[in-house]
Design an enzyme around this catalytic site. Structure first.
Site, PDB file in Angstrom:
ATOM      1  N   SER A  67      61.130  40.976   4.094  1.00 14.08           N
ATOM      2  CA  SER A  67      60.303  40.544   2.972  1.00 14.08           C
ATOM      3  C   SER A  67      60.920  39.363   2.241  1.00 14.08           C
ATOM      4  O   SER A  67      60.291  38.319   2.082  1.00 14.08           O
ATOM      5  CB  SER A  67      60.089  41.713   2.003  1.00 14.08           C
ATOM      6  OG  SER A  67      59.385  41.295   0.857  1.00 14.08           O
ATOM      7  N   GLN A  68      62.164  39.500   1.790  1.00 16.96           N
ATOM      8  CA  GLN A  68      62.809  38.396   1.087  1.00 16.96           C
ATOM      9  C   GLN A  68      63.316  37.327   2.044  1.00 16.96           C
ATOM     10  O   GLN A  68      63.209  36.131   1.772  1.00 16.96           O
ATOM     11  CB  GLN A  68      63.979  38.924   0.241  1.00 16.96           C
ATOM     12  CG  GLN A  68      63.569  39.723  -0.970  1.00 16.96           C
ATOM     13  CD  GLN A  68      62.896  38.882  -2.040  1.00 16.96           C
ATOM     14  OE1 GLN A  68      63.158  37.693  -2.174  1.00 16.96           O
ATOM     15  NE2 GLN A  68      62.020  39.511  -2.815  1.00 16.96           N
ATOM     16  N   SER A  95      65.882  41.590  17.780  1.00 13.07           N
ATOM     17  CA  SER A  95      65.117  41.837  16.563  1.00 13.07           C
ATOM     18  C   SER A  95      63.657  41.452  16.759  1.00 13.07           C
ATOM     19  O   SER A  95      63.332  40.409  17.344  1.00 13.07           O
ATOM     20  CB  SER A  95      65.699  41.042  15.391  1.00 13.07           C
ATOM     21  OG  SER A  95      64.836  41.107  14.276  1.00 13.07           O
ATOM     22  N   ASP A 130      70.484  47.478   1.749  1.00 16.29           N
ATOM     23  CA  ASP A 130      71.749  47.792   1.080  1.00 16.29           C
ATOM     24  C   ASP A 130      72.693  48.602   1.956  1.00 16.29           C
ATOM     25  O   ASP A 130      73.895  48.340   2.010  1.00 16.29           O
ATOM     26  CB  ASP A 130      71.483  48.594  -0.203  1.00 16.29           C
ATOM     27  CG  ASP A 130      70.805  47.776  -1.283  1.00 16.29           C
ATOM     28  OD1 ASP A 130      70.978  46.542  -1.297  1.00 16.29           O
ATOM     29  OD2 ASP A 130      70.108  48.375  -2.117  1.00 16.29           O
ATOM     30  N   HIS A 135      70.575  41.473  -4.526  1.00 12.65           N
ATOM     31  CA  HIS A 135      70.727  42.751  -5.231  1.00 12.65           C
ATOM     32  C   HIS A 135      72.212  43.035  -5.284  1.00 12.65           C
ATOM     33  O   HIS A 135      72.935  42.814  -4.307  1.00 12.65           O
ATOM     34  CB  HIS A 135      69.965  43.852  -4.504  1.00 12.65           C
ATOM     35  CG  HIS A 135      70.036  45.207  -5.157  1.00 12.65           C
ATOM     36  ND1 HIS A 135      70.024  45.376  -6.530  1.00 12.65           N
ATOM     37  CD2 HIS A 135      70.126  46.456  -4.628  1.00 12.65           C
ATOM     38  CE1 HIS A 135      70.082  46.673  -6.808  1.00 12.65           C
ATOM     39  NE2 HIS A 135      70.157  47.341  -5.673  1.00 12.65           N
ATOM     40  N   GLU A 165      42.684  53.899  -8.731  1.00 10.42           N
ATOM     41  CA  GLU A 165      42.462  53.139  -9.964  1.00 10.42           C
ATOM     42  C   GLU A 165      43.764  52.744 -10.661  1.00 10.42           C
ATOM     43  O   GLU A 165      43.730  51.973 -11.632  1.00 10.42           O
ATOM     44  CB  GLU A 165      41.574  53.943 -10.908  1.00 10.42           C
ATOM     45  CG  GLU A 165      40.150  54.098 -10.395  1.00 10.42           C
ATOM     46  CD  GLU A 165      39.219  54.716 -11.427  1.00 10.42           C
ATOM     47  OE1 GLU A 165      39.558  54.688 -12.624  1.00 10.42           O
ATOM     48  OE2 GLU A 165      38.160  55.215 -11.033  1.00 10.42           O
ATOM     49  N   SER A 182      38.714  51.952 -22.399  1.00 17.78           N
ATOM     50  CA  SER A 182      37.801  52.507 -23.407  1.00 17.78           C
ATOM     51  C   SER A 182      38.585  53.149 -24.549  1.00 17.78           C
ATOM     52  O   SER A 182      39.767  53.511 -24.402  1.00 17.78           O
ATOM     53  CB  SER A 182      36.894  53.561 -22.766  1.00 17.78           C
ATOM     54  OG  SER A 182      37.639  54.719 -22.418  1.00 17.78           O
TER      55      SER A 182
END
Length: 337
Positions: free
Chosen positions: A27-28, A51, A83, A108, A231, A252
């Site tokens: 992802s990163q 890979s 990690d 991280h 939702e 609401s």
């Protein structure tokens, strides 16, 4: 207030004069490597042999080599693998190829803060941590914007660690949105806490408990799914756009009154006390040790939980409902390395 940095605070030439290895293409990793390449940075991607990500990286016009070759070639190494495997990768592949004046970068602080990786004193150690998933880091860059990042300096051997890290942040587009200065400790501990009590553990557990409460009371699973999971995105979007006040303004009056009177009964003083215990476990390193022990044992609890959740009724009903929504597609976990 933490110090903030923007475009004018970074020298983009610093990172273009360096050789950058991005280890990992998940992802990163894919976002960092592609953004850096398009910012004129000399970058390679380090991936293990075989890979599944190799072809994708090559198709993006990136040079792909094994992690050892990448570490030997580079003088800036961004580690973007999970990690739990960073320490082993560092010891086996990266540490033997570090030279004085090199820079180690992380997104991280887990392994540095908890001592699983201890770099030599003659290299720079810094963090550039985008506060968003990789696909957003990439998309915002392409659109001419950026995702804010955190920056932290753990070790400044050369006297240029912050300047180079800011230049890297510029290369991935983060200085367009703002870069916040922090520490490895603060980033690591707050990140773990947020994941465990709100973003993953808290929401995950509340969704399942709420679904079970409704279905055990006789309500259809489809109705329960829409109310307690589907939702949720609408509410999160409102929170993201304008905070709690904007969310309450947008729903609401009935929903807002239910929020202020019933919410504190769900998340009460006992819940907050447990949050404090969880934070203590993070700060002491107890969670980090527990997680690394789990990984070294073959991750039996994690794997069992992954298998079990797929059969939870909220997931069974959800798969059926999502199949009826053409604007949604199946999400397949990706190999991050």
């Amino acid at each position: 207030m933490p110090t903030m940095y923007y475009q004018g605070d970074a020298d983009p030439a610093l990172i273009t004069r360096r050789k950058v290895a991005v280890i990992g293409f998940g992802s990163q990793g894919h976002a960092h490597a592609m953004n850096l390449k398009e910012s004129g940075v000399d970058v390679v991607v380090g991936l293990r042999e075989g890979s599944a990500r190799t072809q994708r990286a090559s198709d993006a016009g990136l040079k792909v080599v094994d992690p050892e070759t990448a570490a030997e070639w580079a003088d800036v190494i961004m580690i973007l693998v999970p990690d739990q495997i960073q320490a082993e990768l560092y010891e086996d592949v990266i540490a033997p190829n570090l030279n004085a004046g090199d820079m180690l970068l992380f997104a991280h602080g887990f392994n540095i803060h908890f001592g699983y990786i201890t770099p030599p004193p003659d290299v720079d150690v810094a963090m550039v941590a985008p506060k968003g998933p990789g696909h957003l880091v990439r998309r915002q860059y392409v659109e001419g914007s950026g995702v804010p990042s955190l920056i932290a300096i753990h070790q400044d051997a050369t006297g240029e660690a912050k300047s180079v890290a800011l230049s890297y942040a510029h290369g991935i587009g983060s200085t367009r949105a703002g870069v916040i200065e922090t520490t490895f400790r603060d980033e690591t501990e707050t990140d773990l806490f947020g994941e465990q009590v709100i973003l993953c553990g808290g929401i995950d557990s509340m969704i399942r408990a709420a679904f079970e409460t409704l279905t055990e009371a006789g309500y259809p699973g489809e109705m329960a799914y829409f109310e307690v999971l589907h939702e949720l995105k609408l509410i999160v979007d409102l929170l993201y756009e304008g905070g709690i006040s904007w969310m309450r303004h947008s729903v609401s009056d009935t929903a807002e009154y239910g929020d202020i009177t019933r919410g504190p009964r769900v998340v009460d003083d006992d819940t907050k006390a447990e949050m404090r215990t969880i934070l203590d476990e993070i700060q002491s390193g107890a969670f980090a040790k527990e997680w690394m022990d789990e990984y070294r044992a073959g991750s039996p609890n994690l794997l069992a939980a992954r298998a079990a959740v797929t059969e939870h009724p909220v997931e069974v009903v959800g798969r059926e409902l999502r199949a009826m929504m053409p604007f949604l597609v199946d999400k397949i976990p990706a190999d991050d390395v």
